[in-house]
Every structure is written in structure tokens, then in C-alpha cells.
Design a protein around this motif. Structure first.
Motif, PDB file in Angstrom:
ATOM      1  N   ASP A  54       0.805  -1.252   0.003  1.00 36.87           N
ATOM      2  CA  ASP A  54       0.116  -0.070  -0.107  1.00 36.87           C
ATOM      3  C   ASP A  54       0.969   1.281   0.021  1.00 36.87           C
ATOM      4  OD1 ASP A  54      -1.466   2.250   1.336  1.00 36.87           O
ATOM      5  OD2 ASP A  54      -3.064   0.930   1.391  1.00 36.87           O
ATOM      6  N   PRO A  55       0.727   1.994  -0.931  1.00 35.82           N
ATOM      7  CA  PRO A  55       1.628   3.323  -1.121  1.00 35.82           C
ATOM      8  C   PRO A  55       1.467   4.218   0.258  1.00 35.82           C
ATOM      9  CG  PRO A  55      -0.177   3.409  -2.839  1.00 35.82           C
ATOM     10  CD  PRO A  55      -0.214   2.137  -2.089  1.00 35.82           C
ATOM     11  N   THR A  56       0.450   4.369   0.794  1.00 32.97           N
ATOM     12  CA  THR A  56       0.066   5.190   1.720  1.00 32.97           C
ATOM     13  C   THR A  56       0.830   4.726   3.114  1.00 32.97           C
ATOM     14  OG1 THR A  56      -2.029   5.906   0.733  1.00 32.97           O
ATOM     15  CG2 THR A  56      -1.725   6.381   3.020  1.00 32.97           C
ATOM     16  N   THR A  57       0.601   3.187   3.349  1.00 32.98           N
ATOM     17  CA  THR A  57       1.212   2.768   4.794  1.00 32.98           C
ATOM     18  C   THR A  57       2.441   2.160   4.434  1.00 32.98           C
ATOM     19  OG1 THR A  57      -0.008   0.624   4.347  1.00 32.98           O
ATOM     20  CG2 THR A  57      -1.382   2.248   5.513  1.00 32.98           C
ATOM     21  N   GLY A  58       2.801   1.653   3.217  1.00 35.60           N
ATOM     22  CA  GLY A  58       4.072   0.933   3.216  1.00 35.60           C
ATOM     23  C   GLY A  58       3.809  -0.559   3.429  1.00 35.60           C
TER      24      GLY A  58
END
Length: 136
Positions: A54-58
Motif C-alpha cells: 500500500d503506497p500510503t502505509t507501506g
């Protein structure tokens, strides 16, 4: 795609026995593991999931949520239990390391959000483990 593995540990007792066989056949095939009083192991479970980061959470998955799922679906059911007598799936299946890996897969499949179950590895001892990748 990336693979992420989480470990969990539990202690259980079991024995190997096939009700269709004689006592002698069970003892011949399973040796000391056929002792109906059972014996115990400190198991290590590795569950590997596959997914996109997920690009937001990593994250591939929420790590706390994955830990909670393993606790609820496996550890709380298997830990400090006699598998043959207390865990439903082993009332009809011999609780070998191989069958445990399959049973744990079945307990987890479809319950991990945002990721696909990739592998279940069950260590019975440091030098003995079984891997299951589902029906592919």
C-alpha cells in the motif's frame, strides 16, 4: 507483489493413530508416536501472505491485524491443547505436521484482508517442518 511472513508459536500434544489398523500395525508404522497418552511439541508457525504494498502505509497487510487473526484462528485453538481430543479437524485426521499445515491453511484462507495466503509452514521441531501452498 511482495511476500510477508509472520511467525507465531504454540505448544500442543498429539499422537499418531489410525483407527482402521490394529494396535500392532499402528505401533509398526508410527513407533513411539503411537503412544495413546501422546507427547508434546513447541511448534512454530510461519504464515506468508502475498500482495501489493500500500503506497500510503507501506504495508502489504496491517501487522497487528495479521497477528490477531493468527491468534484467533490458530494459537487460541491449538495452544496447550491435545490435538487429537480438543481440536475438531483432528477428530478425523491424524495430527501430523503435514495435516496441521493443511488444517491451518483452511482456518486462515480468505480471512486475511488485502492479501492472498501464500504459504503455511509448521515447524514441529527445528529440523522438521511442512509447507503447504493450498490447492493450486
Amino acid at each position: 507483489m511482495i511476500l510477508l511472513t509472520r511467525k507465531a508459536e504454540f505448544s500442543s500434544a498429539h499422537f499418531y493413530w489410525n483407527d482402521a489398523w490394529s494396535v500392532e500395525e499402528n505401533e509398526r508404522v508410527f513407533g513411539r508416536c503411537a503412544n495413546r497418552n501422546g507427547h508434546g511439541h513447541n511448534y512454530t508457525l510461519e504464515v506468508t501472505v502475498a500482495g501489493e504494498v500500500d503506497p500510503t502505509t507501506g504495508f502489504v497487510v496491517d501487522l497487528k491485524e495479521l497477528k490477531d487473526i493468527l491468534e484467533r484462528e490458530v494459537v487460541s485453538v491449538y495452544d496447550h491443547r491435545h490435538l487429537n481430543f480438543e481440536v475438531p479437524e483432528f477428530k478425523t485426521a491424524i495430527p501430523t505436521t503435514e495435516n496441521m499445515a493443511i488444517a491451518i491453511w483452511q482456518r486462515l484462507d480468505g480471512k486475511i484482508p488485502h492479501a492472498r495466503l501464500h504459504r503455511v509452514r509448521v515447524y514441529e521441531m527445528a529440523d522438521l517442518f511442512a509447507d503447504y501452498y493450498g490447492e493450486r
